[in-house]
Each structure stands twice: as C-alpha cells, then as structure tokens.
Design an enzyme around this catalytic site. Structure first.
Site, short mmCIF file in Angstrom:
data_model
loop_
_atom_site.label_atom_id
_atom_site.label_comp_id
_atom_site.label_asym_id
_atom_site.label_seq_id
_atom_site.Cartn_x
_atom_site.Cartn_y
_atom_site.Cartn_z
N LYS A 101 11.56 -1.29 0.65
CA LYS A 101 11.82 -2.28 -0.39
C LYS A 101 12.80 -1.81 -1.49
O LYS A 101 14.00 -1.89 -1.30
CB LYS A 101 10.49 -2.72 -1.02
CG LYS A 101 9.57 -3.46 -0.04
CD LYS A 101 8.44 -4.13 -0.76
CE LYS A 101 7.35 -4.63 0.17
NZ LYS A 101 7.58 -5.94 0.74
N ASP B 108 1.44 4.74 2.36
CA ASP B 108 2.42 3.65 2.44
C ASP B 108 2.76 3.20 1.02
O ASP B 108 2.01 2.45 0.38
CB ASP B 108 1.84 2.48 3.26
CG ASP B 108 2.83 1.32 3.36
OD1 ASP B 108 3.84 1.32 2.63
OD2 ASP B 108 2.58 0.40 4.17
N PHE C 95 -2.10 -4.33 4.45
CA PHE C 95 -0.86 -4.97 4.89
C PHE C 95 0.21 -3.90 5.03
O PHE C 95 0.61 -3.28 4.06
CB PHE C 95 -0.38 -6.07 3.93
CG PHE C 95 0.80 -6.80 4.51
CD1 PHE C 95 0.60 -7.87 5.38
CD2 PHE C 95 2.10 -6.39 4.27
CE1 PHE C 95 1.68 -8.51 5.98
CE2 PHE C 95 3.19 -7.03 4.86
CZ PHE C 95 2.97 -8.10 5.72
#
Ligand SMILES: Cc1ncc(COP(=O)(O)O)c(C=O)c1O
Length: 412
Positions: free
Chosen positions: A262, A233, A146
């Site tokens: 984030k 990531d 994801f």
C-alpha cells in the site's frame, strides 16, 4: 496528455456497471482529482478523503515529491524484469533493509502477492530449517483476518463472501481467535508441523480491531519458544499509519518476516515487499519465486521517495497527535448520539461502530450523509466505518472534518 473524459458521475457509474465486473460495491461518487487530503468529483465537489485508498495514500494524493520521482524515472527506465539487473533495485533493497533492520528484501507488487511470498518462505523454511516433512508445514492465522484475495489467502479467511464457492481451498492453515495468545500456545505445543504465525497487528478490514497490549510480544515469545516464524502483515498498519513506522513497534516486537505494501508507493503504483533475515530468506533460490514487475526500477524509485516523505514529514508523529484529537472528539460524539456505539483505533487508523447489527444499512447511510457534507468514508463489515485519512492531515483540516462528521450525525 491526460485523456479528458468530460463525463458526468451518472454516466461514469453506468459505464462501470455495464462494462466492469461487479466485484466491488463503491459509494456512488466519481472522483477525478486528488490533492493532499482532498479529492474532487466530476461535478467539482470537494471532499476530505477519509479512506485514503485503504491506507495506501498515507502521504496524501499526488504528493509532489513522489509524483516527480514517478515522472523522472518513467522517462529513464521502467521495467527490466529480473532477467537483468537494474541500477535501482539494489539501491532500494539496501535502503529498506537498513531502515527496517533486516538482511534481505524480496520485492513484489500487490499486498496479496507479498502475503503469498511470506507464506511460501515460511513453508519452505519450515521444511528446510525446522525439519517439517516436505509439503506438510502449517501456518497459524487469526479469525476475521484479511490478507488479500488470492486462492490461498482466501482459503483461510473466515468471511464466507471471501471464500465461499472458490474452493477447493489451500490446506495447511490453522485458525485461532484474534487476541488469544493461549490458543496459539496450545497449537504450537501440540503440533510440531507448525512453521509460523501470521497476523495483522491491528485487524483493519475487520473494523480496526486493536489487540490487548502485550499480545504481539506474547506471540513473539511463543514463536521463539517453539521455533516458529512470526509473520507480521503490515500492509495496512505499516508506514506510519498507527503512529509508528510499524504497528509492531508499539510493543518493540521484531517480527521474523514483515510484509509491506500500500503506502510503500504513496498511492502511485503497486509496490509490496517482504523483509527477513538471511537465515530465512536464503531458503528461496533462483527460479522458485518472483514476478515480472516485482522490483522494477519505477517501483523502486517511487518507494524510496514515498518512504523519504514519511520520514521527512514526520508522519508518524502527526498520526499520533491527530489520532488523539480524533478519538477524543469522536468519543464525545459517541456519548451524544445513540447511533454510535464506540470509537477505537491507534494513530490515524480508527473506526466507529454503529449501534446496529452487521446486516443493517445504517453505516452505509451514514457514509452517504458524510458524502453529502464533503467527507468520504466507507463501511466495513456492515456496521463499522473506518477512518483512515492521509497522515499529512493538519489539525485545522482534522477539526473541519470532525465538524462535518458532527453535522452529519445531527442530520442523520
Ligand atoms: C492487512 C492486509 N493484507 C493484505 C492486503 C492485500 O493487499 P492488496 O489489496 O494490495 O492485494 C490488504 C488489503 O487491504 C490488507 O489490508
């Protein structure tokens, strides 16, 4: 002034249903306030937030230092675009580059934009530095990845609801099983057009899938051997979440490109960043990439304080210690309750797997039970529940939360 809505949960949900696109399926709880590890709904009920906005709120809700930076900077200068310089951008870039040990930073806003940026850099590097024919560079990714929601990123998703009917998809990606270095090795051996490998060091959305120790190092070695870039990531795993500043730090692996997002703003504002050394970042020239908001002074100021908080409050250490207690206690519950199959994770990035198939509603129902008892968590991939509370959680709060989970399981 805060706009007072004085709205009931029922009404707020009706409004979203009537006027909002149905691109999410939230738990039926309407939040109006957050403080640290807690959130409150419109009826005043208090909950432990065990999702922390998918790890964006590592520093806790409305952290006073980050909030002060936001309001101070908001009254000073918020956006210049990159048509002009600002007094904050270089300062911020220096701080992050020196802290993470890279030459350069490219600032963006959302995580998916950070991923797109890394992919563009990698493809261009593949052509200019590795000598791959133009427009032919390929990138290896993992099954059940994801990395966001843009067309290119969903083009290499293996989850049908992410990619189905959104084609034509972007070509140039090779998908291998996660945690299988041999599969990466085979592709790198056979295909000289491969410019890089992009991975989540722990797959978050897939249900906190932790690879075997040594996997990241193997990938690192393979990338070195075949002159390919290792793109890491760390949007969800980074910034203390797994007990280290980057999840790759657990194996002392230094990726070629790191993507952050984030918690880089502690939940205040979208800020993402791509870090790399000069020989990689120099492939990007003026006019080739950017974003109106990327690197804006408000985001830069917030990100610096958000990182200060992680460091000053030693959130890596707390994530390590609290994570140990969490898994220890959860393992006992797994033994006691047939409904639970296992608990896994690292630091404060953990998940339980429910003893049922991905189609069952058991995980959702259990989350509803947690909610009733004052804890919010969300199923992922059907039968898994992710637990990622803010990293500031104290032992007392953690044990209280575990008690809620225990009670919920007993009532379930
Ligand atoms: C590993 C990873 N990469 C990228 C993203 C996309 O970030 P954003 O939702 O900010 O676009 C996410 C979001 O959950 C993520 O977990």
């Amino acid at each position: 002034m805060i706009r007072q809505t004085n709205i009931t949960s029922k009404k707020a949900i009706e409004l979203e249903k009537r006027f909002g696109a149905h691109n999410y399926h939230p738990l039926p709880v309407v939040l109006e306030r957050g403080d640290g590890v807690y959130v409150w709904d419109t009826e005043g009920k208090k909950y432990y937030d065990f999702l922390a906005a998918y790890s964006a709120v590592n520093q806790g809700h409305c952290h006073p230092r980050i909030q002060k930076t936001l309001t101070d900077q908001a009254g000073q200068l918020t956006l210049t675009s990159r048509a002009f310089h600002s007094n904050m951008l270089g300062h911020y870039e220096k701080y992050l580059c020196e802290f993470f040990g890279y030459d350069k930073l490219l600032p963006m806003n959302t995580g998916a934009e950070g991923v797109e940026t890394a992919l563009k850099i990698c493809r261009k590097w593949g052509h200019e530095k590795k000598g791959i024919e133009p427009e032919n560079a390929k990138i290896i990714v993992a099954e059940n990845n994801f990395h966001g929601r843009t067309i290119t990123v969903i083009s290499f998703s293996t989850s049908p609801e992410s990619y189905r009917h959104f084609g034509p998809h972007t070509p140039g990606f090779e998908i291998v099983p996660f945690n299988d270095a041999n599969a990466i090795s085979d592709l790198l051996e056979s295909d000289p057009q491969i410019a890089g490998v992009m991975l989540e060091p722990i797959q978050g959305e897939a249900g906190v899938i932790v690879p075997d120790d040594g996997y990241l190092q193997e990938v690192r070695d393979l990338c070195d051997k075949h002159d390919a870039l290792f793109i890491d990531d760390e949007i969800q795993t980074g910034l203390g979440r797994t007990g280290r500043m980057l999840a790759a730090d657990h194996e002392d692996v230094r990726p070629d490109i790191v993507i952050l997002g984030k918690a880089l703003s502690g939940g205040m504002y979208p800020v993402s960043a791509v870090l790399a050394d000069d020989n990689i970042m120099e492939v990007i020239n003026p006019g080739e990439h950017g974003s109106t908001y990327g690197g804006n002074p408000l985001g830069c100021a917030i990100a610096m304080t958000a990182l200060d908080v992680i460091i000053d409050e030693d959130l890596e250490e707390n994530a390590t210690e609290m994570g140990k207690i969490f898994r220890q206690e959860m393992e006992q519950m797994v033994d006691q309750h047939d409904i639970l199959q296992l608990v896994r994770g690292k630091g404060l990035m953990n998940a339980i797997e429910i003893n049922d198939d991905e189609e069952s509603s058991a995980a959702w129902d259990l989350c509803m039970e947690f909610k009733k008892h004052g804890l919010l968590a969300k199923p992922t991939h059907g039968n898994k529940i992710r637990f990622t509370p803010p990293l500031i959680i104290t032992e007392e709060q953690l044990r209280d939360s575990l008690e809620i989970i225990r009670q919920s399981l007993e009532n379930f």
